[in-house]
Scaffold this motif. Sequence first.
Motif, mmCIF file in Angstrom:
data_model
loop_
_atom_site.group_PDB
_atom_site.id
_atom_site.type_symbol
_atom_site.label_atom_id
_atom_site.label_comp_id
_atom_site.label_asym_id
_atom_site.label_seq_id
_atom_site.Cartn_x
_atom_site.Cartn_y
_atom_site.Cartn_z
ATOM 1 N N ASN A 135 0.786 -1.233 0.000
ATOM 2 C CA ASN A 135 0.000 0.000 0.000
ATOM 3 C C ASN A 135 0.818 1.283 0.000
ATOM 4 O OD1 ASN A 135 -2.317 -1.546 0.048
ATOM 5 N ND2 ASN A 135 -2.494 -1.470 2.257
ATOM 6 N N VAL A 136 2.106 1.226 0.236
ATOM 7 C CA VAL A 136 2.937 2.429 0.331
ATOM 8 C C VAL A 136 4.018 2.385 -0.746
ATOM 9 C CG1 VAL A 136 4.491 3.767 1.805
ATOM 10 C CG2 VAL A 136 2.530 2.598 2.807
ATOM 11 N N ASN A 137 4.185 3.531 -1.435
ATOM 12 C CA ASN A 137 5.227 3.607 -2.454
ATOM 13 C C ASN A 137 5.901 4.970 -2.437
ATOM 14 O OD1 ASN A 137 4.014 5.511 -4.478
ATOM 15 N ND2 ASN A 137 2.438 3.946 -4.528
ATOM 16 N N TYR A 144 7.656 17.488 -18.457
ATOM 17 C CA TYR A 144 8.132 18.562 -19.323
ATOM 18 C C TYR A 144 6.988 19.095 -20.164
ATOM 19 C CZ TYR A 144 10.446 21.116 -23.015
ATOM 20 O OH TYR A 144 10.815 22.104 -23.872
ATOM 21 N N GLU A 145 6.819 20.401 -20.119
ATOM 22 C CA GLU A 145 5.863 21.109 -20.949
ATOM 23 C C GLU A 145 6.590 22.355 -21.436
ATOM 24 O OE1 GLU A 145 1.518 22.917 -20.117
ATOM 25 O OE2 GLU A 145 1.973 21.036 -19.095
ATOM 26 N N SER A 146 6.199 22.898 -22.567
ATOM 27 C CA SER A 146 6.950 24.034 -23.115
ATOM 28 C C SER A 146 6.960 25.243 -22.183
ATOM 29 C CB SER A 146 6.406 24.435 -24.481
ATOM 30 O OG SER A 146 5.070 24.865 -24.377
ATOM 31 N N VAL A 147 5.935 25.394 -21.336
ATOM 32 C CA VAL A 147 5.879 26.550 -20.441
ATOM 33 C C VAL A 147 6.503 26.288 -19.077
ATOM 34 C CG1 VAL A 147 3.893 27.614 -21.551
ATOM 35 C CG2 VAL A 147 3.533 25.950 -19.735
ATOM 36 N N GLU A 148 6.664 25.017 -18.692
ATOM 37 C CA GLU A 148 7.249 24.712 -17.394
ATOM 38 C C GLU A 148 7.772 23.279 -17.349
ATOM 39 O OE1 GLU A 148 4.375 24.987 -14.250
ATOM 40 O OE2 GLU A 148 3.057 23.547 -15.188
ATOM 41 N N GLN A 149 8.699 23.065 -16.444
ATOM 42 C CA GLN A 149 9.215 21.728 -16.177
ATOM 43 C C GLN A 149 9.070 21.483 -14.677
ATOM 44 O OE1 GLN A 149 11.497 23.971 -17.970
ATOM 45 N NE2 GLN A 149 10.356 23.284 -19.748
ATOM 46 N N GLN A 150 8.721 20.245 -14.316
ATOM 47 C CA GLN A 150 8.508 19.937 -12.906
ATOM 48 C C GLN A 150 9.256 18.683 -12.516
ATOM 49 O OE1 GLN A 150 4.479 20.092 -11.195
ATOM 50 N NE2 GLN A 150 3.845 20.094 -13.336
ATOM 51 N N TYR A 151 9.786 18.700 -11.314
ATOM 52 C CA TYR A 151 10.328 17.512 -10.667
ATOM 53 C C TYR A 151 9.426 17.246 -9.461
ATOM 54 C CZ TYR A 151 14.558 18.503 -13.307
ATOM 55 O OH TYR A 151 15.446 18.737 -14.313
ATOM 56 N N ILE A 152 8.962 16.037 -9.348
ATOM 57 C CA ILE A 152 8.068 15.712 -8.239
ATOM 58 C C ILE A 152 8.604 14.476 -7.525
ATOM 59 C CG2 ILE A 152 5.734 15.046 -7.575
ATOM 60 C CD1 ILE A 152 4.789 16.378 -10.207
ATOM 61 N N LEU A 153 8.749 14.574 -6.220
ATOM 62 C CA LEU A 153 9.091 13.440 -5.374
ATOM 63 C C LEU A 153 7.928 13.272 -4.403
ATOM 64 C CD1 LEU A 153 12.802 14.201 -4.561
ATOM 65 C CD2 LEU A 153 11.940 12.489 -6.144
ATOM 66 N N GLY A 154 7.512 12.034 -4.184
ATOM 67 C CA GLY A 154 6.382 11.874 -3.293
ATOM 68 C C GLY A 154 6.272 10.496 -2.696
#
Length: 159
Positions: A135-137, A144-154
């Motif tokens: 149940n936990v990960n 990546y999008e032309s207007v912004e880039q995101q890094y997500i850790l969760g």
Amino acid sequence: MKILASLAAISLILCAPAVYAEADPATNTSSGWYVSSQSVKKHNFDVWQLNSGYSYSVAPNLQLYLSTSLYSGNETVEPTRGLTSGIKYGITPRVSIESAVTTSLSSTPEDIQNDEKVASPVSFEVSSRFHITENVNVHATYDYESVEQQYILGIGYRF
């Protein structure tokens, strides 16, 4: 827009009996219909994303999927609809990597009255997921999008 709305409606109708099968490509390796939802963190808690689609197992550890997405809106974010296609590869039963291409369509209330649509740019996403328990990960995503880039850790929890 009518095609995306029709696809979303058809997917939701067909998915209703299979929701309990949970063939979500992010959590399972079987073929089938799936429905999932989550809050969109970059736009506050009150914006939600609903995905419905079909995933197909090409091999025991390789899946292809196609889904429709609906994003709720709020006073600062316009509601959007989208179409996503992707691939997921399970390196081990606990570790997987995934990539996806998403297109979306957004409309303001004025655009809807004038029957106009605004196409959003195509976005590309690469993510990995490690299941600590059933149940936990832990997951990491680069979007990546032309207007912004995101890094997500969760950290994810599956009910």
